[in-house]
Design a protein around this motif. Sequence first.
Motif, PDB file in Angstrom:
ATOM      1  N   ALA A 251      -5.997  -4.573  -8.456  1.00 61.19           N
ATOM      2  CA  ALA A 251      -6.178  -4.289  -7.144  1.00 61.19           C
ATOM      3  C   ALA A 251      -5.481  -5.278  -6.157  1.00 61.19           C
ATOM      4  O   ALA A 251      -4.903  -4.778  -5.022  1.00 61.19           O
ATOM      5  CB  ALA A 251      -7.804  -4.196  -6.778  1.00 61.19           C
ATOM      6  N   ILE A 252      -5.664  -6.555  -6.434  1.00 58.41           N
ATOM      7  CA  ILE A 252      -5.297  -7.634  -5.566  1.00 58.41           C
ATOM      8  C   ILE A 252      -3.563  -7.716  -5.529  1.00 58.41           C
ATOM      9  O   ILE A 252      -2.981  -7.765  -4.600  1.00 58.41           O
ATOM     10  CB  ILE A 252      -5.595  -8.969  -6.230  1.00 58.41           C
ATOM     11  CG1 ILE A 252      -7.238  -9.162  -6.218  1.00 58.41           C
ATOM     12  CG2 ILE A 252      -5.045 -10.213  -5.459  1.00 58.41           C
ATOM     13  CD1 ILE A 252      -7.660 -10.285  -7.107  1.00 58.41           C
ATOM     14  N   ILE A 253      -3.053  -7.450  -6.596  1.00 59.34           N
ATOM     15  CA  ILE A 253      -1.500  -7.331  -6.677  1.00 59.34           C
ATOM     16  C   ILE A 253      -1.104  -6.196  -5.974  1.00 59.34           C
ATOM     17  O   ILE A 253      -0.150  -6.252  -5.084  1.00 59.34           O
ATOM     18  CB  ILE A 253      -0.922  -7.114  -8.142  1.00 59.34           C
ATOM     19  CG1 ILE A 253      -1.337  -8.357  -9.001  1.00 59.34           C
ATOM     20  CG2 ILE A 253       0.485  -7.017  -8.209  1.00 59.34           C
ATOM     21  CD1 ILE A 253      -1.113  -8.604 -10.226  1.00 59.34           C
ATOM     22  N   LEU A 254      -1.771  -5.086  -6.056  1.00 58.50           N
ATOM     23  CA  LEU A 254      -1.387  -3.588  -5.193  1.00 58.50           C
ATOM     24  C   LEU A 254      -1.781  -3.623  -3.986  1.00 58.50           C
ATOM     25  O   LEU A 254      -0.679  -3.423  -3.100  1.00 58.50           O
ATOM     26  CB  LEU A 254      -1.735  -2.470  -5.876  1.00 58.50           C
ATOM     27  CG  LEU A 254      -1.716  -2.335  -7.350  1.00 58.50           C
ATOM     28  CD1 LEU A 254      -2.424  -0.891  -7.933  1.00 58.50           C
ATOM     29  CD2 LEU A 254      -0.271  -1.849  -7.666  1.00 58.50           C
ATOM     30  N   LEU A 255      -2.578  -4.527  -3.503  1.00 58.86           N
ATOM     31  CA  LEU A 255      -2.886  -4.542  -2.130  1.00 58.86           C
ATOM     32  C   LEU A 255      -1.972  -5.613  -1.253  1.00 58.86           C
ATOM     33  O   LEU A 255      -1.671  -5.379  -0.360  1.00 58.86           O
ATOM     34  CB  LEU A 255      -4.161  -5.421  -1.977  1.00 58.86           C
ATOM     35  CG  LEU A 255      -5.580  -4.411  -2.153  1.00 58.86           C
ATOM     36  CD1 LEU A 255      -7.084  -5.274  -2.409  1.00 58.86           C
ATOM     37  CD2 LEU A 255      -5.901  -3.334  -1.099  1.00 58.86           C
ATOM     38  N   ALA A 256      -1.344  -6.316  -2.240  1.00 60.19           N
ATOM     39  CA  ALA A 256      -0.268  -7.261  -1.636  1.00 60.19           C
ATOM     40  C   ALA A 256       1.332  -6.818  -1.532  1.00 60.19           C
ATOM     41  O   ALA A 256       1.968  -7.306  -0.927  1.00 60.19           O
ATOM     42  CB  ALA A 256      -0.503  -8.697  -2.461  1.00 60.19           C
ATOM     43  N   THR A 257       1.292  -5.822  -2.329  1.00 61.50           N
ATOM     44  CA  THR A 257       2.643  -5.283  -2.416  1.00 61.50           C
ATOM     45  C   THR A 257       2.894  -4.082  -2.110  1.00 61.50           C
ATOM     46  O   THR A 257       3.463  -3.550  -1.254  1.00 61.50           O
ATOM     47  CB  THR A 257       3.155  -5.510  -4.039  1.00 61.50           C
ATOM     48  OG1 THR A 257       2.007  -4.875  -4.988  1.00 61.50           O
ATOM     49  CG2 THR A 257       3.470  -7.017  -4.391  1.00 61.50           C
TER      50      THR A 257
ATOM     51  N   VAL B 155     -11.210  -4.574  -2.367  1.00 60.00           N
ATOM     52  CA  VAL B 155     -10.368  -3.660  -1.760  1.00 60.00           C
ATOM     53  C   VAL B 155     -11.104  -3.425  -0.384  1.00 60.00           C
ATOM     54  O   VAL B 155     -10.288  -3.585   0.686  1.00 60.00           O
ATOM     55  CB  VAL B 155     -10.286  -2.363  -2.488  1.00 60.00           C
ATOM     56  CG1 VAL B 155      -9.881  -1.139  -1.470  1.00 60.00           C
ATOM     57  CG2 VAL B 155      -9.346  -2.443  -3.681  1.00 60.00           C
ATOM     58  N   ALA B 156     -12.484  -3.285  -0.158  1.00 58.67           N
ATOM     59  CA  ALA B 156     -13.059  -3.103   1.000  1.00 58.67           C
ATOM     60  C   ALA B 156     -12.614  -4.294   1.999  1.00 58.67           C
ATOM     61  O   ALA B 156     -12.156  -4.381   3.009  1.00 58.67           O
ATOM     62  CB  ALA B 156     -14.551  -2.984   0.827  1.00 58.67           C
TER      63      ALA B 156
END
Length: 472
Positions: A141-147, A437-438
């Motif tokens: 989730a952290i990676i997808l939020l950043a990319t 995510v929130a």
Amino acid sequence: METAIMYIAAIVSVAVVILMLIKKMDIKITLFLIGIVLMYIGMACGKSIGGGEFASTGMAWLDPLKAIADQFKSTISSAGFIILILGGYSAYMSSIKANNVTVSALTKPIGKIKSVYILVPVVFLIGNLLSLVVPSASNLAIILLATLYPIMIQAGMSTLTAAGIIATTATVMPTPLGSDNVAIAAELANTAEFAGLTASDYVFRYHAVVSVPTLFFMAAAHYFWQKWMDKKDSAKGNTELNNKVEVEEIKGGALFRTVYAILPLLPILMLILVFAVQKITGAKINLSVEVATLFSFVIAIVCELVRNRSARRTLDETESFFKGMGGAMPIVALLVAGTVFVTGLKTIGLIAALQEAMTGLQGSGLGFVLPLILVALTALIVLLSGSGTALFFAMVPLMVPLAAAAGISVLAVSVPMGLAGNLLRAVSPVSAVVMIVAGSVKKEPLEIVKRTSVPMIAGVVFMFILSLVIFL
């Protein structure tokens, strides 16, 4: 008396957290305070903090505070560090305008899609595919939020739709590398029926026949649910929905566009490449998310040196990386707060009591009732604790005897129970992935859960029925 105190304390604490979430109040301090109170209650009843080994300070009244400090150190040295590093990398990508180049490159083909909702199932399935490389739901989730998150927003997707997809990207991809699959395969291999069973055999012969159809079913559920929720929010006057932002015109040659379009996605691409090399050649390469991100950061600095031809300007821009790390700290604090709350629940004995109730199930002729009870209790513990696999691991040694007592195949227990835990994690407002995510999209956990609940619960129902059809 202790049992009554335990359940009363648990009900009151959960009710307070839910009330805070409903009122859209910041819950970090609330989670910390409730967790501390629960620890004191548990200690007063003669229980140890966390329900296990804990190194006391020697002054019991300070022990809950030490538990918080220990959790901060543990989180920052693991998931927290990854959050900070990726927060910094995302900020640096924005500072050097690499995100703009990536958005410009990817939104052109996306712009040809008449409905942005077609992207919903596509991104969901791609995200689940990436979970083979990054098995941790939080890390992925952290990676997808950043990319990918900025790209989805740029394409016209609403914040909550994009957040709902990202929060559910690590679910039930069939992989022999999953620790839960390895554990159950090893247990089954000790039985006469499944003697010599490997993790690959378990995953591809039994797990995949349920998990793969479930993934496609959930992708379709995401499409209809996110579309309906956006329409509902839009009717309430939410102007955030489906507003495409004009793409900034990017000036530069083909080489610049290509390199800078890749930079924001470089950590993901590196992880995928290493995974592919491992599978093809059998090479032992241990590339972690943080190492891939730091390597990408170094590559980005080199690219900036070449582009700017100025060491001073390039080094000045790197300050945005460290400011971005600081900006990600509230997410780490929220993650720790949720863990402290769960530690409080463990201290009063609630999690252990629920596990004991589950393992105490005995009898024969239960048929589909046993898997149903196990999935229901799994759901209860996952929603309370946010952990998708903790109970599964505790139940592994008991699955074979319980299934034998019920007169059913152990696969009718192991497959739905394992899959349910992983799916329902995204429905718990105290799970790490939901809180991350929130915090990143500046929404309340319950708002994210509204977007994840229907696709995930529908997936659990579909998975459960399919499991019983195949294995009972």
